[in-house]
Scaffold this motif. Sequence first.
Motif, PDB file in Angstrom:
ATOM      1  N   ARG A 171      -1.560  -8.729  10.900  1.00  0.00           N
ATOM      2  CA  ARG A 171      -2.487  -8.019  10.011  1.00  0.00           C
ATOM      3  C   ARG A 171      -1.878  -6.691   9.542  1.00  0.00           C
ATOM      4  NH1 ARG A 171      -6.148  -9.334  14.343  1.00  0.00           N
ATOM      5  NH2 ARG A 171      -7.310 -11.240  13.859  1.00  0.00           N
ATOM      6  N   SER A 172      -1.205  -5.995  10.440  1.00  0.00           N
ATOM      7  CA  SER A 172      -0.578  -4.722  10.064  1.00  0.00           C
ATOM      8  C   SER A 172       0.521  -4.933   9.034  1.00  0.00           C
ATOM      9  CB  SER A 172      -0.003  -4.030  11.311  1.00  0.00           C
ATOM     10  OG  SER A 172      -1.023  -3.722  12.238  1.00  0.00           O
ATOM     11  N   THR A 173       1.262  -6.028   9.172  1.00  0.00           N
ATOM     12  CA  THR A 173       2.306  -6.336   8.194  1.00  0.00           C
ATOM     13  C   THR A 173       1.692  -6.638   6.838  1.00  0.00           C
ATOM     14  OG1 THR A 173       3.647  -7.274   9.983  1.00  0.00           O
ATOM     15  CG2 THR A 173       4.335  -7.759   7.733  1.00  0.00           C
ATOM     16  N   GLY A 174       0.552  -7.324   6.827  1.00  0.00           N
ATOM     17  CA  GLY A 174      -0.149  -7.557   5.574  1.00  0.00           C
ATOM     18  C   GLY A 174      -0.580  -6.265   4.910  1.00  0.00           C
ATOM     19  N   GLY A 175      -1.091  -5.330   5.688  1.00  0.00           N
ATOM     20  CA  GLY A 175      -1.453  -4.022   5.149  1.00  0.00           C
ATOM     21  C   GLY A 175      -0.241  -3.261   4.643  1.00  0.00           C
ATOM     22  N   PHE A 176       0.877  -3.398   5.334  1.00  0.00           N
ATOM     23  CA  PHE A 176       2.134  -2.778   4.913  1.00  0.00           C
ATOM     24  C   PHE A 176       2.560  -3.328   3.554  1.00  0.00           C
ATOM     25  CE2 PHE A 176       6.958  -2.756   6.037  1.00  0.00           C
ATOM     26  CZ  PHE A 176       7.169  -1.656   5.228  1.00  0.00           C
ATOM     27  N   PHE A 177       2.438  -4.645   3.370  1.00  0.00           N
ATOM     28  CA  PHE A 177       2.808  -5.273   2.105  1.00  0.00           C
ATOM     29  C   PHE A 177       1.990  -4.701   0.949  1.00  0.00           C
ATOM     30  CE2 PHE A 177       1.948  -8.559  -1.081  1.00  0.00           C
ATOM     31  CZ  PHE A 177       3.237  -8.908  -1.469  1.00  0.00           C
ATOM     32  N   LEU A 178       0.675  -4.637   1.120  1.00  0.00           N
ATOM     33  CA  LEU A 178      -0.193  -4.155   0.049  1.00  0.00           C
ATOM     34  C   LEU A 178       0.042  -2.670  -0.240  1.00  0.00           C
ATOM     35  CD1 LEU A 178      -3.520  -5.973   1.030  1.00  0.00           C
ATOM     36  CD2 LEU A 178      -1.920  -6.600  -0.794  1.00  0.00           C
ATOM     37  N   SER A 179       0.164  -1.881   0.817  1.00  0.00           N
ATOM     38  CA  SER A 179       0.318  -0.437   0.622  1.00  0.00           C
ATOM     39  C   SER A 179       1.665  -0.074   0.026  1.00  0.00           C
ATOM     40  CB  SER A 179       0.117   0.296   1.955  1.00  0.00           C
ATOM     41  OG  SER A 179       1.105  -0.085   2.900  1.00  0.00           O
ATOM     42  N   SER A 180       2.666  -0.932   0.174  1.00  0.00           N
ATOM     43  CA  SER A 180       3.989  -0.609  -0.376  1.00  0.00           C
ATOM     44  C   SER A 180       3.942  -0.456  -1.897  1.00  0.00           C
ATOM     45  CB  SER A 180       5.008  -1.683   0.009  1.00  0.00           C
ATOM     46  OG  SER A 180       4.740  -2.925  -0.640  1.00  0.00           O
ATOM     47  N   PHE A 181       3.051  -1.204  -2.558  1.00  0.00           N
ATOM     48  CA  PHE A 181       2.955  -1.099  -4.014  1.00  0.00           C
ATOM     49  C   PHE A 181       2.355   0.244  -4.439  1.00  0.00           C
ATOM     50  CE2 PHE A 181       2.976  -5.694  -3.284  1.00  0.00           C
ATOM     51  CZ  PHE A 181       3.969  -6.089  -4.164  1.00  0.00           C
ATOM     52  N   LEU A 182       1.592   0.869  -3.544  1.00  0.00           N
ATOM     53  CA  LEU A 182       0.999   2.168  -3.864  1.00  0.00           C
ATOM     54  C   LEU A 182       2.049   3.268  -3.922  1.00  0.00           C
ATOM     55  CD1 LEU A 182      -2.225   2.023  -1.637  1.00  0.00           C
ATOM     56  CD2 LEU A 182      -1.947   1.379  -4.049  1.00  0.00           C
ATOM     57  N   VAL A 183       3.242   2.965  -3.447  1.00  0.00           N
ATOM     58  CA  VAL A 183       4.346   3.927  -3.519  1.00  0.00           C
ATOM     59  C   VAL A 183       5.378   3.499  -4.554  1.00  0.00           C
ATOM     60  CG1 VAL A 183       6.227   5.015  -2.235  1.00  0.00           C
ATOM     61  CG2 VAL A 183       4.020   4.634  -1.126  1.00  0.00           C
ATOM     62  N   THR A 184       5.817   2.241  -4.496  1.00  0.00           N
ATOM     63  CA  THR A 184       6.920   1.813  -5.358  1.00  0.00           C
ATOM     64  C   THR A 184       6.549   1.828  -6.839  1.00  0.00           C
ATOM     65  OG1 THR A 184       6.286  -0.501  -4.993  1.00  0.00           O
ATOM     66  CG2 THR A 184       7.989   0.421  -3.559  1.00  0.00           C
ATOM     67  N   VAL A 185       5.326   1.387  -7.175  1.00  0.00           N
ATOM     68  CA  VAL A 185       4.930   1.369  -8.581  1.00  0.00           C
ATOM     69  C   VAL A 185       4.829   2.786  -9.161  1.00  0.00           C
ATOM     70  CG1 VAL A 185       3.096   0.734 -10.207  1.00  0.00           C
ATOM     71  CG2 VAL A 185       3.787  -0.874  -8.416  1.00  0.00           C
TER      72      VAL A 185
END
Length: 505
Positions: free
Chosen positions: A288-302
């Motif tokens: 579950r934490s990895t899933g949250g990591f995946f989603l939150s990564s776009f909040l930085v990279t984009v």
Amino acid sequence: MAPPDDGFPLASRVTRPPGRPSTAPEASMQTTHVLVLVLYLLLMVGIGAWFSRSKEVSTGDDFVFAGRNLPRPVMIGTLLATWVGSGTIIGGASFAYSYGPLASIFFLAGTPVGIAVLYGLASRIRQGAAYTVPELLERRYGVSVRMIAAVITVLAYTGITAYQFTGGGQIISVITPLSPEQGAVVVALLVTFLAVGGGLKSVAWSDFLSALIIVACLLAALPLVLGTDLGGVGEYWRDLPDDYRTLSGGLGALQLLGYFLPLFLLILADQNMYQRLGAARDGAEARRSTGGFFLSSFLVTVPVALLGSAAFVLMPGIEPDSAVLSLAGEGYLPVLMGGLLLAGALAFIITTGSSFLLSGAGNVVYDVTRRLLGVQMDDRRRLLVHRLAVLGIGAVAYVLGRFFPTVLELQMYSYTVYGVALAPPVLAIFLWRRASKWGALTAMLLSTVVTIVWEQLGQPYGVNSVLVSLPVSLVTLVAVSLVLPDSGVPRTEMAADAETADPKD
């Protein structure tokens, strides 16, 4: 990781004059930025001091795995902040500034694609819960592979830590009268303090706070820069040069692949990721934490891709590395927000440095001191050795960054070296039962040599070294494993006990 020079012009593609920054008085702006930075640094010191208390960190497992009781938001925050450091805030922004927002997809996509792979393996990684990636490799391939991997990891992580010191010093020099070299001292001290005090607990909670700050600032900066400073998204898009509006950004397919692969391979074998997933309560929580990591990564990279390319329109003559930072430092954002963005960028760099420093010290403790030298350690002694290793690696990293810049450039090859040498054997643990000790050992050594030689030759034909060394690593791993298989059936379960584990630990 800043993109290497490939001969393309960086800051001469448009002739639009720089935008007009806000009218905030420079002295007032700098005072506010300094105040925000000082408050942030004091907060980080407070977090480190709080989690340095003996009741918070009393065993080696507390130091490495944070007692395996981190809340999920903190787990997601520490995964995000550990991975997103100067490589994204400075390197990713530099790429966007140089080639445009669409081409940045290829540079930054290594993060979410790599996270997606880790998501599928998260439960098994948690089940193994090894102290280091070389320990995982020994369980499958034997002690010789572990030792080679430990050397590669320590060298790579020392160089990456040094890069964080340098990047953090640049941010401090933007905010304060300190020089980049003096700023690097401040960053080195704080990074080392966070890592040596509370271990993963202090690093994880400071990661969580840093993630909140930087994500909030990046998202808030987007409408201000694209809307207010540039007159809207349409105007921003029209002001970009033609090749910036293409998917390639003027780069060839091989060049784009060469930018994508290093970060993708690095995250697949990144020891920090494995240690944090090992710190989860159980396999389901790790997933579950990895899933949250995946989603939150776009909040930085984009936002980084958009802001970095917007900085090119506003300030076409600056150094690409300072693209996002200059939006704050030159007054294109409200003073307080600019200060928070600079502090948040520094926060990510500090937490990334602390993570790599803490992780590299783990290799010294568990792979070298305990496994190679056979030193018996109880919890108290292991904790002491880990802290001393943090201090030692921190000192070496600072020396590399301050006095031997050419050596540091060689260390930067470790991004690729680490990825191509360790990612294929690590993934084979999970995905290919026939991978053998000799296949892994030969692939690691040969890919490392090929990477360094190719870089020293100046990347012949403009081909990134990863495009040469990764095929060498994969072909060697498969071919040698088939020719020289291990005797018996290789173990693939991550919970399998290593025959050579220290029985007294």
